[in-house]
Structures are given as structure tokens and as C-alpha cells.
Motif scaffolding. Structure first.
Motif, PDB file in Angstrom:
ATOM      1  N   THR A  44       0.871  -1.173   0.000  1.00  0.00           N
ATOM      2  CA  THR A  44       0.000   0.000   0.000  1.00  0.00           C
ATOM      3  C   THR A  44       0.907   1.220   0.000  1.00  0.00           C
ATOM      4  OG1 THR A  44      -1.708  -1.185   1.226  1.00  0.00           O
ATOM      5  CG2 THR A  44      -1.856   1.206   1.205  1.00  0.00           C
ATOM      6  N   CYS A  45       0.718   2.099  -0.969  1.00  0.00           N
ATOM      7  CA  CYS A  45       1.641   3.219  -1.176  1.00  0.00           C
ATOM      8  C   CYS A  45       0.898   4.544  -1.276  1.00  0.00           C
ATOM      9  CB  CYS A  45       2.427   3.014  -2.478  1.00  0.00           C
ATOM     10  SG  CYS A  45       3.502   1.576  -2.496  1.00  0.00           S
ATOM     11  N   ASN A  46       1.688   5.611  -1.256  1.00  0.00           N
ATOM     12  CA  ASN A  46       1.226   6.934  -1.672  1.00  0.00           C
ATOM     13  C   ASN A  46       1.647   7.087  -3.130  1.00  0.00           C
ATOM     14  OD1 ASN A  46       0.515   7.410   0.996  1.00  0.00           O
ATOM     15  ND2 ASN A  46       2.423   8.459   1.460  1.00  0.00           N
ATOM     16  N   LEU A  47       0.860   7.827  -3.900  1.00  0.00           N
ATOM     17  CA  LEU A  47       1.180   8.060  -5.308  1.00  0.00           C
ATOM     18  C   LEU A  47       1.350   9.546  -5.546  1.00  0.00           C
ATOM     19  CD1 LEU A  47       1.400   7.162  -8.333  1.00  0.00           C
ATOM     20  CD2 LEU A  47      -1.096   7.456  -8.441  1.00  0.00           C
ATOM     21  N   VAL A  48       2.432   9.919  -6.245  1.00  0.00           N
ATOM     22  CA  VAL A  48       2.653  11.298  -6.658  1.00  0.00           C
ATOM     23  C   VAL A  48       2.809  11.286  -8.177  1.00  0.00           C
ATOM     24  CG1 VAL A  48       4.158  13.317  -6.502  1.00  0.00           C
ATOM     25  CG2 VAL A  48       3.807  11.879  -4.489  1.00  0.00           C
ATOM     26  N   VAL A  49       2.056  12.160  -8.865  1.00  0.00           N
ATOM     27  CA  VAL A  49       2.124  12.270 -10.321  1.00  0.00           C
ATOM     28  C   VAL A  49       2.657  13.655 -10.655  1.00  0.00           C
ATOM     29  CG1 VAL A  49       0.816  12.175 -12.474  1.00  0.00           C
ATOM     30  CG2 VAL A  49       0.152  10.720 -10.556  1.00  0.00           C
ATOM     31  N   GLU A  50       3.795  13.705 -11.370  1.00  0.00           N
ATOM     32  CA  GLU A  50       4.432  14.967 -11.739  1.00  0.00           C
ATOM     33  C   GLU A  50       4.841  14.931 -13.197  1.00  0.00           C
ATOM     34  OE1 GLU A  50       6.621  16.309  -7.619  1.00  0.00           O
ATOM     35  OE2 GLU A  50       7.674  14.860  -8.884  1.00  0.00           O
ATOM     36  N   MET A  51       4.910  16.118 -13.810  1.00  0.00           N
ATOM     37  CA  MET A  51       5.372  16.204 -15.200  1.00  0.00           C
ATOM     38  C   MET A  51       6.486  17.223 -15.316  1.00  0.00           C
ATOM     39  SD  MET A  51       2.404  18.356 -17.230  1.00  0.00           S
ATOM     40  CE  MET A  51       3.431  18.859 -18.606  1.00  0.00           C
ATOM     41  N   SER A  52       7.344  16.999 -16.301  1.00  0.00           N
ATOM     42  CA  SER A  52       8.404  17.941 -16.653  1.00  0.00           C
ATOM     43  C   SER A  52       8.642  17.802 -18.151  1.00  0.00           C
ATOM     44  CB  SER A  52       9.681  17.626 -15.869  1.00  0.00           C
ATOM     45  OG  SER A  52      10.723  18.491 -16.258  1.00  0.00           O
ATOM     46  N   GLY A  53       8.242  18.826 -18.908  1.00  0.00           N
ATOM     47  CA  GLY A  53       8.399  18.758 -20.362  1.00  0.00           C
ATOM     48  C   GLY A  53       7.587  17.620 -20.940  1.00  0.00           C
ATOM     49  N   ASN A  54       8.252  16.708 -21.673  1.00  0.00           N
ATOM     50  CA  ASN A  54       7.536  15.585 -22.292  1.00  0.00           C
ATOM     51  C   ASN A  54       7.659  14.303 -21.464  1.00  0.00           C
ATOM     52  OD1 ASN A  54      10.253  15.036 -22.795  1.00  0.00           O
ATOM     53  ND2 ASN A  54       9.837  14.120 -24.778  1.00  0.00           N
ATOM     54  N   THR A  55       7.931  14.468 -20.163  1.00  0.00           N
ATOM     55  CA  THR A  55       8.092  13.310 -19.279  1.00  0.00           C
ATOM     56  C   THR A  55       7.094  13.377 -18.135  1.00  0.00           C
ATOM     57  OG1 THR A  55      10.457  13.259 -19.791  1.00  0.00           O
ATOM     58  CG2 THR A  55       9.732  11.995 -17.883  1.00  0.00           C
ATOM     59  N   LEU A  56       6.436  12.251 -17.879  1.00  0.00           N
ATOM     60  CA  LEU A  56       5.499  12.131 -16.765  1.00  0.00           C
ATOM     61  C   LEU A  56       6.055  11.097 -15.791  1.00  0.00           C
ATOM     62  CD1 LEU A  56       2.592  13.050 -15.831  1.00  0.00           C
ATOM     63  CD2 LEU A  56       1.813  10.876 -16.761  1.00  0.00           C
ATOM     64  N   TYR A  57       6.002  11.425 -14.513  1.00  0.00           N
ATOM     65  CA  TYR A  57       6.498  10.538 -13.460  1.00  0.00           C
ATOM     66  C   TYR A  57       5.337  10.100 -12.583  1.00  0.00           C
ATOM     67  CZ  TYR A  57      10.969  12.748 -14.656  1.00  0.00           C
ATOM     68  OH  TYR A  57      12.067  13.235 -15.317  1.00  0.00           O
ATOM     69  N   LEU A  58       5.170   8.800 -12.404  1.00  0.00           N
ATOM     70  CA  LEU A  58       4.271   8.256 -11.391  1.00  0.00           C
ATOM     71  C   LEU A  58       5.151   7.560 -10.374  1.00  0.00           C
ATOM     72  CD1 LEU A  58       2.211   8.559 -13.859  1.00  0.00           C
ATOM     73  CD2 LEU A  58       0.912   6.804 -12.674  1.00  0.00           C
ATOM     74  N   GLU A  59       5.186   8.094  -9.165  1.00  0.00           N
ATOM     75  CA  GLU A  59       6.063   7.554  -8.128  1.00  0.00           C
ATOM     76  C   GLU A  59       5.225   6.969  -7.006  1.00  0.00           C
ATOM     77  OE1 GLU A  59       8.619  10.875  -7.218  1.00  0.00           O
ATOM     78  OE2 GLU A  59       9.978  10.334  -8.857  1.00  0.00           O
ATOM     79  N   PHE A  60       5.464   5.708  -6.724  1.00  0.00           N
ATOM     80  CA  PHE A  60       4.777   4.995  -5.648  1.00  0.00           C
ATOM     81  C   PHE A  60       5.702   4.998  -4.438  1.00  0.00           C
ATOM     82  CE2 PHE A  60       3.216   3.476  -9.684  1.00  0.00           C
ATOM     83  CZ  PHE A  60       1.842   3.398  -9.500  1.00  0.00           C
ATOM     84  N   GLN A 131      -0.888  14.700 -21.793  1.00  0.00           N
ATOM     85  CA  GLN A 131      -0.878  14.409 -23.229  1.00  0.00           C
ATOM     86  C   GLN A 131      -1.166  15.665 -24.042  1.00  0.00           C
ATOM     87  OE1 GLN A 131      -0.551  10.998 -24.984  1.00  0.00           O
ATOM     88  NE2 GLN A 131       0.093  12.667 -26.318  1.00  0.00           N
ATOM     89  N   LYS A 132      -2.157  16.458 -23.616  1.00  0.00           N
ATOM     90  CA  LYS A 132      -2.495  17.696 -24.332  1.00  0.00           C
ATOM     91  C   LYS A 132      -1.350  18.695 -24.262  1.00  0.00           C
ATOM     92  CE  LYS A 132      -7.500  17.347 -23.816  1.00  0.00           C
ATOM     93  NZ  LYS A 132      -8.689  17.871 -23.120  1.00  0.00           N
ATOM     94  N   SER A 133      -0.690  18.772 -23.128  1.00  0.00           N
ATOM     95  CA  SER A 133       0.440  19.696 -22.967  1.00  0.00           C
ATOM     96  C   SER A 133       1.579  19.327 -23.917  1.00  0.00           C
ATOM     97  CB  SER A 133       0.923  19.659 -21.512  1.00  0.00           C
ATOM     98  OG  SER A 133       2.071  20.440 -21.350  1.00  0.00           O
ATOM     99  N   VAL A 134       1.888  18.048 -24.016  1.00  0.00           N
ATOM    100  CA  VAL A 134       2.943  17.587 -24.919  1.00  0.00           C
ATOM    101  C   VAL A 134       2.546  17.851 -26.376  1.00  0.00           C
ATOM    102  CG1 VAL A 134       4.170  15.540 -25.767  1.00  0.00           C
ATOM    103  CG2 VAL A 134       3.877  15.885 -23.313  1.00  0.00           C
ATOM    104  N   ASN A 135       1.271  17.602 -26.709  1.00  0.00           N
ATOM    105  CA  ASN A 135       0.794  17.848 -28.079  1.00  0.00           C
ATOM    106  C   ASN A 135       0.895  19.328 -28.441  1.00  0.00           C
ATOM    107  OD1 ASN A 135       0.205  15.139 -28.250  1.00  0.00           O
ATOM    108  ND2 ASN A 135      -2.010  15.392 -28.026  1.00  0.00           N
ATOM    109  N   ARG A 136       0.485  20.210 -27.512  1.00  0.00           N
ATOM    110  CA  ARG A 136       0.563  21.656 -27.768  1.00  0.00           C
ATOM    111  C   ARG A 136       2.007  22.089 -27.999  1.00  0.00           C
ATOM    112  NH1 ARG A 136      -3.302  22.120 -23.614  1.00  0.00           N
ATOM    113  NH2 ARG A 136      -1.647  22.542 -22.142  1.00  0.00           N
ATOM    114  N   GLU A 137       2.910  21.599 -27.174  1.00  0.00           N
ATOM    115  CA  GLU A 137       4.329  21.957 -27.314  1.00  0.00           C
ATOM    116  C   GLU A 137       4.874  21.474 -28.649  1.00  0.00           C
ATOM    117  OE1 GLU A 137       7.896  23.658 -26.450  1.00  0.00           O
ATOM    118  OE2 GLU A 137       6.073  23.831 -25.260  1.00  0.00           O
ATOM    119  N   SER A 138       4.497  20.279 -29.045  1.00  0.00           N
ATOM    120  CA  SER A 138       4.950  19.723 -30.322  1.00  0.00           C
ATOM    121  C   SER A 138       4.413  20.539 -31.497  1.00  0.00           C
ATOM    122  CB  SER A 138       4.504  18.270 -30.425  1.00  0.00           C
ATOM    123  OG  SER A 138       4.883  17.727 -31.652  1.00  0.00           O
TER     124      SER A 138
END
Length: 197
Positions: A44-60, A131-138
Motif C-alpha cells: 500500500t503506497c502513496n502516489l505522486v504524479v508529476e510532469m516535466s516537459g515531455n516526461t510524466l512521473y508516477l512515483e509509488f 498528453q495535451k500539454s505535450v501535443n501543444r508543445e509539439s
């Protein structure tokens, strides 16, 4: 290549996420949460979802320590999308299968789920936002070519004539001994204040 030290934007967090060791898919239909022994999660974990540029991090995270991480890099050249890394299960709206990266870049697939359907919805919205953020940047990179900003060379001056037609001319003069570039701006004298006539 993504700069690991780049600032990350936090998209969501969840305090109670159940992580599962899951069997391989039985067919092309997708993963099924019913096959995961839901009463006995791996952790059983905590989840943190973060983005930086075209990278998404899901950390348990478990008790302040990283338990597992999924780093999703949407690479236009490799034609990778979010569905390459994370998928809904076919029999529940609260559970997902996700690829995580281990030592040496090896990938494994684990399952995870939420007690509340609301948190699963938050995760889907975070994925869509990313996904929308990456598409807009592209799109912006393909529409707008890089712009070069003119720079004055040492000793160059700009003269602006505001009488009638506006014209701009550049002249080159010898640099002063200080080495500083002077940029005079010649403007029309303002009218006198009221009452000075």
C-alpha cells in the motif's frame, strides 16, 4: 534528452494506492483486475504524479521511500503514447496496469488501484492534461520556426526618426574606451506642460 534536474509540475497525489504483482495478460483483450488477488496487495503506497516537459512521473512511495516509479517519456520519434506505459483494466474503473523501470532500464508491469473511484478519475484527468500539454508543445515547435533576435555589435548604434515616417538605421561607430555599447534613442522633444505658455 530530459534534464533530470528540471522543475516538475505536480499534477496529483493520492494517499492510499494498492500495488499488485500481476500475471501476464491472458489474451489481447487487456488486463483484468479480477486476476490480481485484490484482497492481498503487494504494497500500500502513496502516489505522486508529476510532469516535466515531455516526461510524466508516477512515483509509488512507501513510508517515505520510493517503492516503484514509472517514467513516461513521450518521444515523437519513437511514436510512444501514454497507452504504451499505462492501461485501464477491462473490468474496473479503479485499477490500472503500468510499466515501471528498474535498475539498468529493465521494465516490468505491475497493477495498481484506488479505493475511491474519484482518485482514478483524477489520474485519468492528469494523464489527459499531460498528453495535451505535450501535443501543444509539439505543434508550437512545428508551427513557429525559431526566431533570431538581432544583436548590436560593439560600436553599433540605432537611430530612430519619429518625424513623419518611421525609419530605423544602424550605423557603426568606434567603441568607446570603456568597451560599453551605447545605444542613443533620439526622440521628439515633448510639449511643454500646461500653463507655461
Amino acid at each position: 534528452m530530459e534534464d533530470e534536474s528540471a522543475a516538475r509540475q505536480k499534477l496529483m497525489a493520492a494517499d492510499e494506492v494498492y500495488v499488485y504483482k500481476i500475471p501476464p495478460m491472458k489474451g489481447a483483450g487487456g488486463h483484468r483486475a479480477d486476476d490480481w488477488d485484490l484482497a492481498n496487495p503487494l504494497q500500500t503506497c502513496n502516489l505522486v504524479v508529476e510532469m516535466s516537459g515531455n516526461t510524466l512521473y508516477l512515483e509509488f512511495m512507501h513510508e517515505g521511500t520510493l517503492f516503484a516509479q514509472s517514467k513516461m517519456v513521450l518521444d515523437k520519434e519513437k511514436h510512444l503514447s501514454i497507452s504504451h506505459f499505462i492501461q485501464d483494466v477491462v473490468d474496473s474503473s479503479r485499477y490500472f496496469a503500468i510499466k515501471i523501470q528498474g535498475v539498468g532500464g529493465k521494465e516490468a508491469t505491475i497493477g495498481f488501484g484506488f479505493r475511491d473511484r474519484e482518485k482514478a478519475t483524477d489520474l485519468r484527468e492528469s494523464l489527459q492534461y499531460f498528453q495535451k500539454s505535450v501535443n501543444r508543445e509539439s505543434e508550437a515547435q512545428t508551427i513557429l520556426p525559431p526566431v533570431s533576435i538581432p544583436v548590436l555589435e560593439q560600436g553599433e548604434k540605432i537611430h530612430v526618426n519619429l518625424h513623419g515616417k518611421s525609419t530605423i538605421s544602424k550605423t557603426k561607430t568606434q567603441p568607446e574606451k570603456t568597451g560599453k555599447v551605447s545605444v542613443p534613442l533620439l526622440l521628439k522633444k515633448p510639449p511643454p506642460p500646461a500653463g507655461d505658455e
